[in-house]
Write a protein that holds these residues in place. Structure first.
Motif, PDB file in Angstrom:
ATOM      1  N   GLY A 148      -0.637  14.740   2.203  1.00  0.00           N
ATOM      2  CA  GLY A 148       0.214  14.954   1.038  1.00  0.00           C
ATOM      3  C   GLY A 148       1.516  14.170   1.041  1.00  0.00           C
ATOM      4  N   LYS A 149       1.731  13.344   2.053  1.00  0.00           N
ATOM      5  CA  LYS A 149       2.956  12.545   2.119  1.00  0.00           C
ATOM      6  C   LYS A 149       2.618  11.066   2.065  1.00  0.00           C
ATOM      7  CE  LYS A 149       5.640  16.016   4.501  1.00  0.00           C
ATOM      8  NZ  LYS A 149       6.454  16.340   5.654  1.00  0.00           N
ATOM      9  N   VAL A 150       3.604  10.262   1.645  1.00  0.00           N
ATOM     10  CA  VAL A 150       3.429   8.818   1.524  1.00  0.00           C
ATOM     11  C   VAL A 150       4.336   8.125   2.542  1.00  0.00           C
ATOM     12  CG1 VAL A 150       5.172   8.534  -0.304  1.00  0.00           C
ATOM     13  CG2 VAL A 150       3.268   6.907  -0.128  1.00  0.00           C
ATOM     14  N   LEU A 151       3.855   7.006   3.076  1.00  0.00           N
ATOM     15  CA  LEU A 151       4.602   6.264   4.080  1.00  0.00           C
ATOM     16  C   LEU A 151       5.553   5.272   3.425  1.00  0.00           C
ATOM     17  CD1 LEU A 151       5.009   5.482   7.101  1.00  0.00           C
ATOM     18  CD2 LEU A 151       3.263   3.708   6.713  1.00  0.00           C
ATOM     19  N   LEU A 152       6.840   5.378   3.788  1.00  0.00           N
ATOM     20  CA  LEU A 152       7.831   4.383   3.394  1.00  0.00           C
ATOM     21  C   LEU A 152       8.324   3.685   4.656  1.00  0.00           C
ATOM     22  CD1 LEU A 152      10.080   6.107   0.706  1.00  0.00           C
ATOM     23  CD2 LEU A 152       7.993   4.784   0.408  1.00  0.00           C
TER      24      LEU A 152
ATOM     25  N   GLU B 217      20.237   9.042  -0.497  1.00  0.00           N
ATOM     26  CA  GLU B 217      20.749   8.374   0.697  1.00  0.00           C
ATOM     27  C   GLU B 217      19.882   7.191   1.122  1.00  0.00           C
ATOM     28  OE1 GLU B 217      17.856  11.401   2.399  1.00  0.00           O
ATOM     29  OE2 GLU B 217      19.250  11.334   0.736  1.00  0.00           O
ATOM     30  N   LEU B 218      18.663   7.104   0.612  1.00  0.00           N
ATOM     31  CA  LEU B 218      17.779   5.985   0.946  1.00  0.00           C
ATOM     32  C   LEU B 218      17.843   4.913  -0.134  1.00  0.00           C
ATOM     33  CD1 LEU B 218      14.491   7.741   2.152  1.00  0.00           C
ATOM     34  CD2 LEU B 218      16.443   7.003   3.508  1.00  0.00           C
ATOM     35  N   LYS B 219      17.961   3.668   0.290  1.00  0.00           N
ATOM     36  CA  LYS B 219      17.891   2.555  -0.660  1.00  0.00           C
ATOM     37  C   LYS B 219      16.415   2.227  -0.850  1.00  0.00           C
ATOM     38  CE  LYS B 219      20.328  -0.636   1.317  1.00  0.00           C
ATOM     39  NZ  LYS B 219      21.220  -1.760   1.701  1.00  0.00           N
ATOM     40  N   LEU B 220      15.935   2.383  -2.091  1.00  0.00           N
ATOM     41  CA  LEU B 220      14.532   2.133  -2.410  1.00  0.00           C
ATOM     42  C   LEU B 220      14.406   0.858  -3.233  1.00  0.00           C
ATOM     43  CD1 LEU B 220      13.488   5.740  -3.544  1.00  0.00           C
ATOM     44  CD2 LEU B 220      13.348   4.756  -1.244  1.00  0.00           C
ATOM     45  N   THR B 221      13.337   0.107  -3.007  1.00  0.00           N
ATOM     46  CA  THR B 221      13.101  -1.078  -3.830  1.00  0.00           C
ATOM     47  C   THR B 221      12.824  -0.656  -5.266  1.00  0.00           C
ATOM     48  OG1 THR B 221      10.775  -1.085  -3.151  1.00  0.00           O
ATOM     49  CG2 THR B 221      12.272  -2.551  -1.947  1.00  0.00           C
TER      50      THR B 221
ATOM     51  N   LEU C 142       5.737  -0.096  14.380  1.00  0.00           N
ATOM     52  CA  LEU C 142       6.310  -1.109  13.503  1.00  0.00           C
ATOM     53  C   LEU C 142       6.446  -2.452  14.197  1.00  0.00           C
ATOM     54  CD1 LEU C 142       9.146   1.020  11.856  1.00  0.00           C
ATOM     55  CD2 LEU C 142       6.762   0.763  11.128  1.00  0.00           C
ATOM     56  N   ASN C 143       6.209  -3.538  13.431  1.00  0.00           N
ATOM     57  CA  ASN C 143       6.458  -4.878  13.963  1.00  0.00           C
ATOM     58  C   ASN C 143       7.914  -5.256  13.697  1.00  0.00           C
ATOM     59  OD1 ASN C 143       6.620  -5.790  11.285  1.00  0.00           O
ATOM     60  ND2 ASN C 143       4.797  -7.056  11.398  1.00  0.00           N
ATOM     61  N   GLU C 144       8.276  -6.493  14.003  1.00  0.00           N
ATOM     62  CA  GLU C 144       9.680  -6.940  13.897  1.00  0.00           C
ATOM     63  C   GLU C 144      10.177  -7.031  12.453  1.00  0.00           C
ATOM     64  OE1 GLU C 144       7.046 -10.376  13.463  1.00  0.00           O
ATOM     65  OE2 GLU C 144       7.117  -8.812  14.972  1.00  0.00           O
ATOM     66  N   GLU C 145       9.281  -6.956  11.470  1.00  0.00           N
ATOM     67  CA  GLU C 145       9.697  -7.027  10.064  1.00  0.00           C
ATOM     68  C   GLU C 145      10.255  -5.706   9.560  1.00  0.00           C
ATOM     69  OE1 GLU C 145       6.574  -8.581   7.564  1.00  0.00           O
ATOM     70  OE2 GLU C 145       5.986 -10.024   9.110  1.00  0.00           O
ATOM     71  N   LEU C 146      10.020  -4.614  10.306  1.00  0.00           N
ATOM     72  CA  LEU C 146      10.412  -3.273   9.882  1.00  0.00           C
ATOM     73  C   LEU C 146      11.238  -2.614  10.976  1.00  0.00           C
ATOM     74  CD1 LEU C 146       6.899  -2.197   8.578  1.00  0.00           C
ATOM     75  CD2 LEU C 146       8.758  -3.198   7.248  1.00  0.00           C
ATOM     76  N   ASP C 147      12.163  -1.698  10.570  1.00  0.00           N
ATOM     77  CA  ASP C 147      12.960  -1.024  11.589  1.00  0.00           C
ATOM     78  C   ASP C 147      13.000   0.496  11.445  1.00  0.00           C
ATOM     79  OD1 ASP C 147      14.715  -0.705   9.460  1.00  0.00           O
ATOM     80  OD2 ASP C 147      16.227  -2.063  10.250  1.00  0.00           O
ATOM     81  N   ASP C 148      12.270   1.058  10.485  1.00  0.00           N
ATOM     82  CA  ASP C 148      12.198   2.510  10.348  1.00  0.00           C
ATOM     83  C   ASP C 148      11.015   2.854   9.455  1.00  0.00           C
ATOM     84  OD1 ASP C 148      13.005   5.196  10.722  1.00  0.00           O
ATOM     85  OD2 ASP C 148      14.205   5.184   8.894  1.00  0.00           O
ATOM     86  N   PHE C 149      10.514   4.082   9.608  1.00  0.00           N
ATOM     87  CA  PHE C 149       9.481   4.586   8.708  1.00  0.00           C
ATOM     88  C   PHE C 149       9.705   6.071   8.491  1.00  0.00           C
ATOM     89  CE2 PHE C 149       7.592   5.669  12.775  1.00  0.00           C
ATOM     90  CZ  PHE C 149       6.955   6.873  12.521  1.00  0.00           C
TER      91      PHE C 149
ATOM     92  N   ALA D 252       0.829  -1.210   0.000  1.00  0.00           N
ATOM     93  CA  ALA D 252       0.000   0.000   0.000  1.00  0.00           C
ATOM     94  C   ALA D 252       0.856   1.251   0.000  1.00  0.00           C
ATOM     95  CB  ALA D 252      -0.909   0.017   1.228  1.00  0.00           C
ATOM     96  N   ALA D 253       0.565   2.148  -0.941  1.00  0.00           N
ATOM     97  CA  ALA D 253       1.110   3.503  -0.908  1.00  0.00           C
ATOM     98  C   ALA D 253       0.091   4.309  -0.111  1.00  0.00           C
ATOM     99  CB  ALA D 253       1.269   4.061  -2.312  1.00  0.00           C
TER     100      ALA D 253
END
Length: 144
Positions: free
Chosen positions: A22-26, A124-128, A104-111, A16-17
């Motif tokens: 006006g901002k999107v969650l990564l 500076e961010l590694k994006l898929t 965040l659950n254990e599958e994620l470490d930042d947002f 999900a985007a």
């Protein structure tokens, strides 16, 4: 530790985007596949689950957020490669945040909540792969 056995067929997944003000969650993946990469929250569709049910469940499990799904923004296929052992078909949806703050659950470490038009300048961010195109497509569905 026993080796992970990969399925012999593609796995269906959703993402999900999520747009808020006006901002999107990564979110950044804390484990494989895509460990260390920022992406959209989501995961595998379980047997008997609709895409929308899976997306609502995965977003809740990973972030604690409630969302309103707007529509399909695009899809991406991830084939087995040196960095990814599995084969995934990811259906990506545009969604609006409706409630909650990211937990965040254990599958994620930042947002990060980021302006969609600023993603190209975030070296500076590694994006898929293909993330910027999916977010732009989702932004068009969300509208102004």
């Amino acid at each position: 530790m026993a080796p992970v056995v990969q399925p012999s067929h593609p796995q269906l997944a959703v993402s999900a985007a999520i747009f808020r003000d006006g901002k999107v969650l990564l979110v950044r993946r804390a484990r494989s596949p895509a460990k260390g990469f920022y992406s959209l929250p989501g995961g595998r569709v379980e047997f008997g689950e609709s895409l929308h049910q899976a997306l609502t469940r995965e977003v809740d499990e990973e972030t604690g957020l409630a969302i309103e799904i707007v529509g399909l923004a695009g899809w991406r296929e991830v084939l087995p490669s040196s960095g990814v052992a599995g084969h995934y078909l990811i259906m990506s949806f545009a969604a609006r945040w409706t409630a909650g703050e990211p937990v965040l659950n254990e599958e994620l470490d930042d947002f990060r909540w980021l302006a969609p038009d600023a993603l190209g300048g975030l070296g500076e961010l590694k994006l898929t792969g293909g993330l910027d195109d999916l977010i732009q497509s989702a932004k068009r569905l969300i509208g102004p």
